[in-house]
Motif scaffolding. Structure first.
Motif, short mmCIF file in Angstrom:
data_model
loop_
_atom_site.label_atom_id
_atom_site.label_comp_id
_atom_site.label_asym_id
_atom_site.label_seq_id
_atom_site.Cartn_x
_atom_site.Cartn_y
_atom_site.Cartn_z
N PHE A 1 35.70 -12.68 24.77
CA PHE A 1 34.66 -12.14 25.65
C PHE A 1 33.95 -12.84 24.35
O PHE A 1 33.52 -13.66 23.54
CB PHE A 1 33.82 -10.49 25.26
N THR A 2 32.66 -13.32 25.48
CA THR A 2 31.13 -14.18 25.34
C THR A 2 29.95 -13.30 26.34
O THR A 2 30.03 -12.79 26.56
CB THR A 2 31.09 -15.51 26.01
N ARG A 3 28.61 -13.14 25.00
CA ARG A 3 27.67 -13.59 25.52
C ARG A 3 26.81 -14.01 25.09
O ARG A 3 26.90 -14.75 23.56
CB ARG A 3 27.42 -12.04 24.65
N PHE B 1 33.56 -12.62 21.37
CA PHE B 1 33.33 -11.02 20.79
C PHE B 1 35.42 -10.79 20.75
O PHE B 1 35.84 -11.08 21.97
CB PHE B 1 32.82 -10.05 21.40
N SER C 1 35.44 -7.67 21.48
CA SER C 1 35.52 -6.59 22.20
C SER C 1 34.20 -6.30 22.82
O SER C 1 33.60 -6.65 21.85
CB SER C 1 36.14 -4.86 21.36
N GLU C 2 33.99 -5.28 23.85
CA GLU C 2 32.54 -5.40 23.82
C GLU C 2 31.31 -4.62 23.15
O GLU C 2 30.30 -4.46 23.17
CB GLU C 2 31.97 -4.99 25.39
N GLU D 1 31.86 -4.66 19.91
CA GLU D 1 30.88 -5.31 18.74
C GLU D 1 29.63 -5.94 19.05
O GLU D 1 28.64 -6.06 18.08
CB GLU D 1 32.01 -6.58 18.73
N MET D 2 28.92 -5.71 20.46
CA MET D 2 28.27 -6.51 20.31
C MET D 2 26.61 -5.73 20.60
O MET D 2 26.43 -4.68 20.74
CB MET D 2 28.09 -6.83 22.09
N ASP E 1 22.77 -6.47 20.36
CA ASP E 1 21.47 -6.86 20.70
C ASP E 1 20.64 -6.98 19.74
O ASP E 1 19.76 -7.73 20.17
CB ASP E 1 21.78 -7.42 22.14
N ASN F 1 27.46 -12.29 30.38
CA ASN F 1 28.27 -11.80 29.79
C ASN F 1 29.71 -12.53 30.95
O ASN F 1 29.42 -12.11 31.53
CB ASN F 1 28.58 -10.48 29.79
N THR G 1 34.60 -13.55 30.93
CA THR G 1 35.27 -13.98 29.60
C THR G 1 34.96 -15.13 29.23
O THR G 1 34.28 -16.46 29.40
CB THR G 1 37.09 -13.86 30.54
#
Length: 471
Positions: free
Chosen positions: A209-211, A275, A277-278, A280-281, A283, A300, A302
């Motif tokens: 996952f990326t943010r 990340f 998993s979500e 862990e985020m 902000d 957000n 993938t």
């Protein structure tokens, strides 16, 4: 000319052509500024074809250059009146080891091929450029920069080994231990010391996952402060880039040359974190460390979707691309960027030209041919106009001015972009390494047959009379 074609057809298994249309098709690169036409095109089937072609060129006193996708901007991959090796047919990935984190492929393999092979296996190259249609041989010859270069250096810094054909026609494997001197000069060497035929390159595992945070700054000092903080913080972020946006606030009538636009520049920083998993985020904790003016957007995605580039290379054939990249000491970045942005409206359509910056840490880039300023924190300034070929000359004059300004401030050029360096500027580009570079050229290409016409050197040697690149 027909005898050259006949001779080459007798010694190689690939195709040989001197058809006018074929020659014209390879006489210009993506830059659209420099034109050079070879006598003959060779489309090799293997490294042995390249070796045979080089040996023939050496005996006949011909120059020889290699070209694949042709995305160079200053004629780096072109050839004038000699032999051009069209490497696009060498495009196979031969080994791929996601468990051991490396792959090996031909020089004409594109990064899109590598990404397509990598993502289903949970791995990715550490550094990817903003366009995947370029080839692995091409970017290893130039350096290869991307949004993660602040962390992993250039693509060349992630090279584990190369198969190279030398100016004597020998096929040699080189890596940091075996034939290391050749390895360190072919990388980022623009075909001056040998022709890359295969590349062994590092891979890394990625998180699913990326943010990405889109942050707006109205203060360049604060932007640069945050760039340094993010680049220097170990494993805090995974990709980082900045784009500059002009806002016209009106016009002034007090200038000497009529109306002058009043421009306020804003600076957008895109920060991406990976990340597992979500959950862990976080902000608030992350963003509280930064000094942005406004938080514009959070995206957000993938990793597989995030990594695909948004940049395309579809431009009119009538346009040239005098793109510029200057790498600056961090301490001089604000002064340079302010000066560059001040003159930008005078020579390009600044509202439709991508302009931005990227970050590097000198400690993460070890290639001697990739020249960098003498500070650890480095800021790259990039300007990427597309202009009608008929109007390109005034733009080139300003790009040369910005190059000169960069040198005055202790900067270096990323010479994959538009470069028009005379001998004094080549000396500035390589600084203390200049004498060593000349020594290596003398050692690995004593007749000056490899890819002449771009670099200049400072020693006497035999050179092809029609291509006096070596002086």
């Amino acid at each position: 000319m027909n005898s050259i074609v006949r001779d080459l057809k007798n010694i190689i298994s690939g195709e040989v052509s001197n058809i006018k249309e074929d020659l014209l098709a390879v006489s210009e690169d993506f830059g659209g500024i420099i034109q050079k036409k070879p006598q003959v095109i060779v489309r090799p089937q293997n490294s042995a074809d390249i070796a045979a072609s080089i040996k023939y060129a050496q005996k006949q006193g011909l120059t020889i250059s290699s070209k694949a996708a042709g995305h160079s901007l200053s004629g780096q991959s072109l050839n004038n009146d000699g032999i051009l090796l069209d490497m696009r047919g060498l495009n196979q990935i031969h080994e791929f080891h996601p468990d051991r984190l490396w792959f090996k492929g031909d020089t004409g393999v594109t990064w899109q091929q590598v990404v397509d092979r990598s993502l289903p296996n949970g791995v990715t190259p550490p550094v990817l450029t903003n366009y995947f249609g370029v080839t692995i041989g091409g970017t290893h010859s130039a350096g290869g920069l991307g949004p993660s270069s602040f962390r992993y250096g250039t693509q060349a810094d992630n090279c584990l080994g190369l198969e190279v054909v030398t100016a004597n026609g020998d096929i040699v494997w080189c890596d940091p231990e075996e034939n290391s001197e050749l390895f360190n000069h072919v990388l980022c060497g623009y075909g001056q010391f040998g022709i890359i035929t295969q590349v062994k390159h590092r891979l890394r595992k990625y998180q699913p996952f990326t943010r990405t945070y889109f942050l707006c700054y109205d203060d360049l000092n604060l932007l640069l402060k945050d760039e340094y903080f993010l680049a220097a913080s170990e494993n805090l972020v995974d990709a980082l880039m900045c784009l500059f946006s002009p806002c016209i606030m009106g016009v002034s009538r007090t200038g000497n040359n009529g109306l002058k636009p009043l421009i306020k520049w804003f600076y957008r920083m895109q920060i991406t974190r990976e990340f597992s998993s979500e959950a862990e985020m976080n902000d608030d904790k992350f963003l509280s460390q930064l000094n942005f003016y406004r938080h514009i957007y959070t995206e957000n995605l993938t990793f597989e979707k995030f990594i695909q580039p948004t940049m395309t290379m579809t431009f009119p054939e009538s346009h040239a691309h005098p793109w510029l990249d200057v790498i600056l000491p961090g301490s001089m970045a604000k002064e340079y960027i302010d000066s560059a942005l001040e003159i930008t409206p005078s020579f390009i359509d600044f509202r439709n030209t991508p302009i931005g910056s990227f970050s590097m840490l000198k400690k993460n880039s070890k290639m001697p041919m990739f020249s960098l300023p003498e500070e650890d924190f480095l800021v790259g300034f990039g300007m990427y106009p597309s202009v009608p070929k008929s109007h390109v000359q005034p733009v080139l004059e300003k790009m040369n001015y910005l190059t000169e300004l960069g040198f005055q401030m202790g900067g270096k050029r990323y010479i994959a972009s538009w470069s028009d360096l005379d001998l004094p500027k080549w000396r500035l580009q390589f600084g203390d390494y200049w004498l060593k570079l000349n020594e290596m050229k003398r050692k690995y290409d004593p007749q000056g047959i490899l890819n002449p016409g771009f670099f200049q050197y400072e020693y006497e040697q035999v050179a092809h009379p029609k291509e006096q690149a070596l002086i």
